[in-house]
Design a protein around this motif. Structure first.
Motif, PDB file in Angstrom:
ATOM      1  N   UNK A  32       0.842  -1.198   0.000  1.00  0.00           N
ATOM      2  CA  UNK A  32       0.000   0.000   0.000  1.00  0.00           C
ATOM      3  C   UNK A  32       0.874   1.244   0.000  1.00  0.00           C
ATOM      4  N   UNK A  33       0.312   2.368  -0.471  1.00  0.00           N
ATOM      5  CA  UNK A  33       1.105   3.600  -0.472  1.00  0.00           C
ATOM      6  C   UNK A  33       1.463   4.015   0.953  1.00  0.00           C
ATOM      7  N   UNK A  34       2.616   4.659   1.095  1.00  0.00           N
ATOM      8  CA  UNK A  34       3.000   5.159   2.420  1.00  0.00           C
ATOM      9  C   UNK A  34       1.947   6.163   2.887  1.00  0.00           C
ATOM     10  N   UNK A  35       1.457   6.971   1.961  1.00  0.00           N
ATOM     11  CA  UNK A  35       0.382   7.904   2.285  1.00  0.00           C
ATOM     12  C   UNK A  35       0.857   9.089   3.105  1.00  0.00           C
ATOM     13  N   UNK A  36      -0.089   9.798   3.672  1.00  0.00           N
ATOM     14  CA  UNK A  36       0.245  11.056   4.338  1.00  0.00           C
ATOM     15  C   UNK A  36       0.566  10.886   5.812  1.00  0.00           C
ATOM     16  N   UNK A  37       0.108   9.801   6.411  1.00  0.00           N
ATOM     17  CA  UNK A  37       0.388   9.609   7.840  1.00  0.00           C
ATOM     18  C   UNK A  37       1.738   8.933   7.997  1.00  0.00           C
ATOM     19  N   UNK A  38       2.765   9.748   8.121  1.00  0.00           N
ATOM     20  CA  UNK A  38       4.128   9.232   8.078  1.00  0.00           C
ATOM     21  C   UNK A  38       4.821   9.299   9.423  1.00  0.00           C
ATOM     22  N   UNK A  39       4.070   9.580  10.467  1.00  0.00           N
ATOM     23  CA  UNK A  39       4.679   9.609  11.797  1.00  0.00           C
ATOM     24  C   UNK A  39       5.105   8.185  12.163  1.00  0.00           C
ATOM     25  N   UNK A  44       4.072   2.347  12.550  1.00  0.00           N
ATOM     26  CA  UNK A  44       4.221   1.125  13.352  1.00  0.00           C
ATOM     27  C   UNK A  44       2.874   0.451  13.589  1.00  0.00           C
ATOM     28  N   UNK A  45       1.841   1.239  13.927  1.00  0.00           N
ATOM     29  CA  UNK A  45       0.563   0.580  14.219  1.00  0.00           C
ATOM     30  C   UNK A  45      -0.076   0.057  12.932  1.00  0.00           C
ATOM     31  N   UNK A  46       0.161   0.762  11.807  1.00  0.00           N
ATOM     32  CA  UNK A  46      -0.343   0.234  10.534  1.00  0.00           C
ATOM     33  C   UNK A  46       0.314  -1.101  10.202  1.00  0.00           C
ATOM     34  N   UNK A  47       1.624  -1.169  10.398  1.00  0.00           N
ATOM     35  CA  UNK A  47       2.343  -2.411  10.084  1.00  0.00           C
ATOM     36  C   UNK A  47       1.819  -3.560  10.936  1.00  0.00           C
ATOM     37  N   UNK A  48       1.526  -3.242  12.185  1.00  0.00           N
ATOM     38  CA  UNK A  48       1.036  -4.283  13.095  1.00  0.00           C
ATOM     39  C   UNK A  48      -0.345  -4.781  12.647  1.00  0.00           C
ATOM     40  N   UNK A  49      -1.233  -3.828  12.271  1.00  0.00           N
ATOM     41  CA  UNK A  49      -2.580  -4.214  11.816  1.00  0.00           C
ATOM     42  C   UNK A  49      -2.519  -5.058  10.549  1.00  0.00           C
ATOM     43  N   UNK A  50      -1.721  -4.589   9.583  1.00  0.00           N
ATOM     44  CA  UNK A  50      -1.653  -5.313   8.305  1.00  0.00           C
ATOM     45  C   UNK A  50      -1.075  -6.710   8.523  1.00  0.00           C
ATOM     46  N   UNK A  51      -0.069  -6.808   9.403  1.00  0.00           N
ATOM     47  CA  UNK A  51       0.548  -8.112   9.662  1.00  0.00           C
ATOM     48  C   UNK A  51      -0.482  -9.099  10.194  1.00  0.00           C
ATOM     49  N   UNK A  52      -1.298  -8.640  11.142  1.00  0.00           N
ATOM     50  CA  UNK A  52      -2.294  -9.550  11.716  1.00  0.00           C
ATOM     51  C   UNK A  52      -3.372  -9.907  10.694  1.00  0.00           C
ATOM     52  N   UNK A  91      13.663   6.534  17.669  1.00  0.00           N
ATOM     53  CA  UNK A  91      13.808   5.187  18.254  1.00  0.00           C
ATOM     54  C   UNK A  91      12.778   4.228  17.666  1.00  0.00           C
ATOM     55  N   UNK A  92      12.877   3.991  16.366  1.00  0.00           N
ATOM     56  CA  UNK A  92      11.844   3.250  15.643  1.00  0.00           C
ATOM     57  C   UNK A  92      11.722   1.812  16.156  1.00  0.00           C
ATOM     58  N   UNK A  93      12.861   1.219  16.529  1.00  0.00           N
ATOM     59  CA  UNK A  93      12.830  -0.145  17.057  1.00  0.00           C
ATOM     60  C   UNK A  93      11.949  -0.238  18.293  1.00  0.00           C
ATOM     61  N   UNK A  94      12.098   0.733  19.172  1.00  0.00           N
ATOM     62  CA  UNK A  94      11.317   0.749  20.414  1.00  0.00           C
ATOM     63  C   UNK A  94       9.833   0.988  20.122  1.00  0.00           C
ATOM     64  N   UNK A  96       8.282   0.225  17.367  1.00  0.00           N
ATOM     65  CA  UNK A  96       7.762  -1.001  16.761  1.00  0.00           C
ATOM     66  C   UNK A  96       7.548  -2.082  17.810  1.00  0.00           C
ATOM     67  N   UNK A  97       8.471  -2.135  18.752  1.00  0.00           N
ATOM     68  CA  UNK A  97       8.381  -3.176  19.772  1.00  0.00           C
ATOM     69  C   UNK A  97       7.125  -3.004  20.622  1.00  0.00           C
TER      70      UNK A  97
END
Ligand code: ZN
Length: 275
Positions: A32-39, A44-52, A91-94, A96-97
């Motif tokens: 999906x496009x990165x889109x405008x919500x790039x914070x 991170x929460x989008x990635x988590x939702x899509x993964x599930x 601190x993207x790792x944190x 994401x975690x």
């Protein structure tokens, strides 16, 4: 490999790509496009939702993420990313975690691509290799004795910003005459897939070969893997690239240099991240 839920994620400038990877194959995918919500926390929460969603509400066992820029893998921080200029020392790792509870890893996308190629692709049987990804810029990764070289804070592999003309045009990095201005999509005035002038591709290949020769001179690594979207134009630039290399190295080095296309194509970073 066991039948675990391993997710690979490739965050690009325009698109986010996710895949469930089993035995080195992408068995489920989403883009999906990165889109405008790039914070970072939105991403991170989008990635988590899509993964599930991809796993049918099951939880992933491992998540790996590749993204362009300087990633300090020890601190799990994104120091700088060309496609997310507002991300500075994040601190993207944190972050994401907090979204994913499973083990996860982040790294530069070219490093992830080389990981993929080293495990399952063109660098499977190599001890040393250089990976170059050609797209809107040049991504780079170095494998020495089967280990990806990160350097201090992940600064290694920024070969797109190797200066090949100090009087050249200004680069987004703040420098001048960087390699990626001559051997990525930035070399062209128009979208690369619309460029039909063979002279332009000749120039592109010449500059690509020049840079590869310099890297081989410095690193002594003679196996080079070329990936990224622009590698699809291989036939257009291969002859001039191969012609340029011996002009900028010792004959002994040139004789050893072997440039080949990425085996995992566009999925290299995604698959590499999942491993
Ligand atoms: Zn630059």
């Amino acid at each position: 490999m066991t039948e675990s839920n391993r997710i690979g994620i490739d965050i690009g400038g325009t698109h986010i790509r996710l895949g469930v990877v089993r035995n080195g194959q992408v068995v489920q995918r989403h883009q999906e496009p990165v889109g405008r919500h790039r914070h970072p926390s939105d991403i991170a929460s989008r990635l988590q939702h899509i993964s599930e969603e991809l796993l049918n509400t099951d939880k992933p066992d491992h998540v790996g993420i590749g993204l362009p820029g300087i990633i300090d893998i020890n601190a799990q921080r994104v120091l700088r990313s060309p496609h997310f200029p507002e991300w500075v020392d994040v601190p993207f790792g944190q972050i994401l975690q907090e979204a994913f509870t499973c083990p996860m890893v982040i790294d530069n996308d070219a490093n992830m691509a080389l990981r993929g190629e080293a495990t399952l692709g063109a660098a499977k049987d190599l001890n040393h290799a250089i990976m170059i990804t050609l797209g809107t810029g040049i991504g780079g990764a170095i494998m020495l004795d089967r280990k990806i070289v990160h350097g201090n804070h992940g600064f290694a592999g920024e070969m797109g910003h190797m200066v090949i003309d100090r009087n050249g045009p200004k680069c987004a990095c703040g420098s001048r005459g960087c390699w990626e201005l001559y051997a990525s999509a930035q070399a062209f005035q128009q979208p690369p897939h619309t460029v039909t002038d063979s002279k332009e591709w000749h120039q592109f290949g010449y500059h690509l070969g020049l840079g590869i020769a310099s890297l081989a001179n410095v690193l002594g690594i003679t196996d080079v893997i070329v990936g990224g979207g622009l590698s699809n134009a291989w036939e257009k630039f291969e002859p001039s690239m191969k012609n340029a290399i011996p002009q900028f190295t010792y004959p002994e080095t040139a004789a050893q240099i072997r440039v080949q296309r990425a085996y995992l194509k566009e999925d290299a970073a995604l698959i590499g991240a999942s491993l």
